[in-house]
Scaffold this motif. Structure first.
Motif, PDB file in Angstrom:
ATOM      1  N   THR A 107       0.817  -1.217   0.000  1.00 24.09           N
ATOM      2  CA  THR A 107       0.000   0.000   0.000  1.00 24.09           C
ATOM      3  C   THR A 107       0.852   1.269   0.000  1.00 24.09           C
ATOM      4  O   THR A 107       2.031   1.249   0.353  1.00 24.09           O
ATOM      5  N   THR A 109      -0.080   5.239   1.518  1.00 22.58           N
ATOM      6  CA  THR A 109      -1.031   6.187   2.103  1.00 22.58           C
ATOM      7  C   THR A 109      -0.373   7.558   2.219  1.00 22.58           C
ATOM      8  O   THR A 109       0.854   7.676   2.286  1.00 22.58           O
ATOM      9  N   MET A 114      -5.787   6.285   1.925  1.00 22.18           N
ATOM     10  CA  MET A 114      -5.198   5.280   1.040  1.00 22.18           C
ATOM     11  C   MET A 114      -5.099   5.845  -0.375  1.00 22.18           C
ATOM     12  O   MET A 114      -6.082   6.292  -0.962  1.00 22.18           O
TER      13      MET A 114
END
Length: 218
Positions: A107, A109, A114
């Motif tokens: 991921t 962020t 996000m």
């Protein structure tokens, strides 16, 4: 007549790449003058399934783990902003008579929101004895990339293990990561682990998958 001067192409203020291929959480501070970052986010693959033991003839093979997804896009950022980068950990290989472990999501962020996420590959199933070889793990699904020039690519599923006995006892093949993983990442990034081949009198452990990888270009 005026003097003609050669035209020189302007060089971008920043032309750099940061690659994160070790599992964990990292922070990146946007350099001064940078307002766009192109990102590639690949999740980790699932581990290969363990095999079963046959009596004299080989047992059934474990399924291959699924490959992690890859997402790409160009994010709009602010100088000195902080990106938090998560690199997914590979799924473990299943021991004898056990399923492989799922991978982990990768991921990005920013400001608690996000911005990019790629789904992990699932672990391959253990060999199923008289019911046949272990099914392959499902592919990782792409989740989001909140920018422009978006490309979302699912991984590929692992294949089923062999049925043992007089048939093939091979372990299933691990699935590939989605899309094209940048060359700065390890070659196997996001790949699922191969399942274990069935054995005579004992089963074996499936192969561990490969970790995820995140690349920032700016």
């Amino acid at each position: 007549m005026g003097i003609l001067l050669p035209v020189v192409a302007a060089t971008p203020a920043h032309a750099a790449t940061s690659t994160y291929s070790t599992p964990g959480t990292f922070t990146f501070t946007v350099p001064s003058g940078v307002t766009q970052i192109t990102v590639s986010v690949t999740a980790a693959g699932g581990g290969g399934g363990g095999s079963t033991a046959g009596a004299i003839l080989p047992g059934t093979g474990g399924g291959g783990g699924g490959g992690g997804a890859t997402v790409k896009c160009t994010l709009t950022v602010s100088p000195n902003a902080t990106l938090t980068i998560g690199v997914g950990t590979a799924g473990w290989g299943g021991s004898e008579y056990n399923n492989g472990g799922n991978g982990n999501t990768s991921t990005i962020t920013m400001g608690g929101a996000m911005r990019a996420a790629a789904g992990f590959g699932y672990g391959g199933s253990r060999g199923l004895g008289s019911s046949g070889g272990g099914p392959g793990g499902a592919a990782g699904a792409p989740t989001t990339c909140n920018g422009t020039a978006v490309a979302l690519s699912a991984g590929t599923a692992g294949t089923q293990g062999g049925s043992g006995g007089f048939s093939s006892n091979a372990g299933g093949t691990g699935g590939a990561a989605g899309g094209t993983v940048p060359a700065s990442c390890p070659a196997s990034s996001g790949r699922g682990g191969d399942g274990a081949a069935g054995g005579s009198f004992q089963g074996f452990t499936g192969n561990q998958a490969s970790n995820g990888c995140v690349v920032l270009s700016y």
